[in-house]
Design a protein around this motif. Structure first.
Motif, PDB file in Angstrom:
ATOM      1  N   VAL A  94       0.814  -1.219   0.000  1.00 43.17           N
ATOM      2  CA  VAL A  94       0.000   0.000   0.000  1.00 43.17           C
ATOM      3  C   VAL A  94       0.846   1.268   0.000  1.00 43.17           C
ATOM      4  CG1 VAL A  94      -1.811   1.278   1.222  1.00 43.17           C
ATOM      5  CG2 VAL A  94      -1.859  -1.232   1.201  1.00 43.17           C
ATOM      6  N   HIS A  95       1.827   1.378   0.873  1.00 42.20           N
ATOM      7  CA  HIS A  95       2.453   2.671   1.141  1.00 42.20           C
ATOM      8  C   HIS A  95       3.805   2.930   0.475  1.00 42.20           C
ATOM      9  CE1 HIS A  95      -0.627   3.664   4.072  1.00 42.20           C
ATOM     10  NE2 HIS A  95      -0.540   2.416   4.489  1.00 42.20           N
ATOM     11  N   MET A  96       4.545   1.897   0.134  1.00 36.37           N
ATOM     12  CA  MET A  96       5.917   2.068  -0.347  1.00 36.37           C
ATOM     13  C   MET A  96       6.001   2.999  -1.558  1.00 36.37           C
ATOM     14  SD  MET A  96       8.717  -0.850  -1.393  1.00 36.37           S
ATOM     15  CE  MET A  96       7.742  -1.519  -2.730  1.00 36.37           C
ATOM     16  N   SER A  97       5.094   2.860  -2.489  1.00 37.62           N
ATOM     17  CA  SER A  97       5.175   3.638  -3.728  1.00 37.62           C
ATOM     18  C   SER A  97       4.730   5.088  -3.560  1.00 37.62           C
ATOM     19  CB  SER A  97       4.323   2.975  -4.818  1.00 37.62           C
ATOM     20  OG  SER A  97       2.963   2.959  -4.425  1.00 37.62           O
ATOM     21  N   ASN A  98       4.241   5.445  -2.373  1.00 38.07           N
ATOM     22  CA  ASN A  98       3.743   6.803  -2.142  1.00 38.07           C
ATOM     23  C   ASN A  98       4.761   7.725  -1.481  1.00 38.07           C
ATOM     24  OD1 ASN A  98       1.222   6.108  -3.219  1.00 38.07           O
ATOM     25  ND2 ASN A  98       0.538   5.328  -1.248  1.00 38.07           N
ATOM     26  N   GLY A  99       5.999   7.274  -1.343  1.00 38.57           N
ATOM     27  CA  GLY A  99       7.008   8.109  -0.706  1.00 38.57           C
ATOM     28  C   GLY A  99       6.980   7.964   0.808  1.00 38.57           C
ATOM     29  N   VAL A 100       7.673   8.845   1.456  1.00 40.11           N
ATOM     30  CA  VAL A 100       7.863   8.746   2.909  1.00 40.11           C
ATOM     31  C   VAL A 100       6.658   9.254   3.694  1.00 40.11           C
ATOM     32  CG1 VAL A 100       9.259   9.551   4.860  1.00 40.11           C
ATOM     33  CG2 VAL A 100      10.371   8.955   2.697  1.00 40.11           C
ATOM     34  N   PHE A 101       6.114  10.388   3.340  1.00 35.53           N
ATOM     35  CA  PHE A 101       5.202  11.107   4.231  1.00 35.53           C
ATOM     36  C   PHE A 101       3.792  10.537   4.251  1.00 35.53           C
ATOM     37  CE2 PHE A 101       8.522  14.125   2.993  1.00 35.53           C
ATOM     38  CZ  PHE A 101       9.078  14.319   4.245  1.00 35.53           C
ATOM     39  N   SER A 103       1.121  11.982   5.022  1.00 28.56           N
ATOM     40  CA  SER A 103       0.156  12.923   4.440  1.00 28.56           C
ATOM     41  C   SER A 103      -0.048  12.674   2.952  1.00 28.56           C
ATOM     42  CB  SER A 103       0.598  14.366   4.673  1.00 28.56           C
ATOM     43  OG  SER A 103       1.867  14.586   4.073  1.00 28.56           O
ATOM     44  N   ASP A 104       0.910  11.987   2.313  1.00 25.08           N
ATOM     45  CA  ASP A 104       0.806  11.622   0.895  1.00 25.08           C
ATOM     46  C   ASP A 104       0.493  10.140   0.723  1.00 25.08           C
ATOM     47  OD1 ASP A 104       1.528  14.246   0.159  1.00 25.08           O
ATOM     48  OD2 ASP A 104       3.664  13.743   0.271  1.00 25.08           O
ATOM     49  N   GLY A 105       0.079   9.466   1.806  1.00 28.33           N
ATOM     50  CA  GLY A 105      -0.169   8.029   1.758  1.00 28.33           C
ATOM     51  C   GLY A 105       1.106   7.221   1.870  1.00 28.33           C
ATOM     52  N   GLY A 106       2.183   7.872   2.312  1.00 20.65           N
ATOM     53  CA  GLY A 106       3.496   7.237   2.389  1.00 20.65           C
ATOM     54  C   GLY A 106       3.657   6.304   3.571  1.00 20.65           C
ATOM     55  N   TRP A 107       4.890   5.830   3.737  1.00 19.94           N
ATOM     56  CA  TRP A 107       5.164   4.720   4.629  1.00 19.94           C
ATOM     57  C   TRP A 107       5.695   5.092   6.014  1.00 19.94           C
ATOM     58  CZ3 TRP A 107      10.308   4.927   5.724  1.00 19.94           C
ATOM     59  CH2 TRP A 107      11.163   5.472   4.760  1.00 19.94           C
ATOM     60  N   GLU A 108       5.786   6.359   6.367  1.00 20.18           N
ATOM     61  CA  GLU A 108       6.413   6.710   7.636  1.00 20.18           C
ATOM     62  C   GLU A 108       5.699   6.125   8.856  1.00 20.18           C
ATOM     63  OE1 GLU A 108       6.489  10.913   8.702  1.00 20.18           O
ATOM     64  OE2 GLU A 108       4.647  11.247   7.595  1.00 20.18           O
ATOM     65  N   LEU A 109       4.377   6.119   8.860  1.00 16.89           N
ATOM     66  CA  LEU A 109       3.642   5.599  10.018  1.00 16.89           C
ATOM     67  C   LEU A 109       3.781   4.087  10.115  1.00 16.89           C
ATOM     68  CD1 LEU A 109       1.802   6.007  12.454  1.00 16.89           C
ATOM     69  CD2 LEU A 109      -0.149   5.777  10.902  1.00 16.89           C
ATOM     70  N   VAL A 110       3.593   3.368   8.995  1.00 16.47           N
ATOM     71  CA  VAL A 110       3.681   1.911   9.070  1.00 16.47           C
ATOM     72  C   VAL A 110       5.105   1.465   9.409  1.00 16.47           C
ATOM     73  CG1 VAL A 110       1.673   1.510   7.601  1.00 16.47           C
ATOM     74  CG2 VAL A 110       3.939   1.547   6.569  1.00 16.47           C
ATOM     75  N   ALA A 111       6.099   2.169   8.914  1.00 13.91           N
ATOM     76  CA  ALA A 111       7.485   1.823   9.249  1.00 13.91           C
ATOM     77  C   ALA A 111       7.745   2.063  10.734  1.00 13.91           C
ATOM     78  CB  ALA A 111       8.464   2.624   8.401  1.00 13.91           C
ATOM     79  N   THR A 112       7.301   3.187  11.245  1.00 15.23           N
ATOM     80  CA  THR A 112       7.513   3.513  12.657  1.00 15.23           C
ATOM     81  C   THR A 112       6.809   2.512  13.563  1.00 15.23           C
ATOM     82  OG1 THR A 112       7.765   5.855  12.118  1.00 15.23           O
ATOM     83  CG2 THR A 112       7.248   5.309  14.409  1.00 15.23           C
TER      84      THR A 112
END
Length: 145
Positions: A94-101, A103-112
């Motif tokens: 879901v999140h990897m292709s959306n970048g880090v943040f 707010s853009d659907g990115g992966w920072e929350l799931v990684a943390t």
């Protein structure tokens, strides 16, 4: 650098377990109660998650049950692994292709969240946990040597 006393380390682990566990339980509850598992599976299908119904049930179950286990500090290594696997799936599908943040659907929350669950699972729940009462392990000197 001076280490924190063991009691302070155990308090930090307790606070971390409760905080991270609450976030997982809230997300699991959202999948079950707010969205419903059928709607969650449909959303997963739309995002290209493999086996969306099975994945929805796994994600909701892991987040609710393992998140609760994390809060209580029971079966902590297993809970940590189950939650980490849940977040690895969210990251990859879901999140990897959306970048880090986030707010853009990115992966920072799931990684943390995944890394926090893994760390707690590996380090252990600390003195203020059901694992400690059940297994009756001796108090450790410190988290880090």
């Amino acid at each position: 650098m001076k280490k924190l006393p063991p009691i302070a380390q155990d308090l930090v682990l307790l606070i971390a377990r409760i905080g991270v566990g609450i976030v997982f339980v809230a997300h699991g509850w959202q999948k079950v109660q707010t969205n419903g598992l059928d709607a969650t599976a449909q959303a997963f299908q739309g995002m290209g998650v493999p086996s969306p119904t099975l994945s929805a049930y796994y994600a909701a179950g892991a987040e609710l049950i393992a998140g609760g286990a994390l809060i209580l500090g029971v079966l902590t290594p297993i809970a940590g692994v189950l939650l980490t696997l849940d977040m690895v799936g969210a990251f990859l599908f879901v999140h990897m292709s959306n970048g880090v943040f986030a707010s853009d659907g990115g992966w920072e929350l799931v990684a943390t969240l995944g890394l926090a669950a893994l760390t707690i699972g590996v380090v252990g729940p600390g003195r203020f946990s059901l694992d400690r009462l059940i297994i009756r392990t001796p108090a450790r000197e410190s988290v880090a040597a």
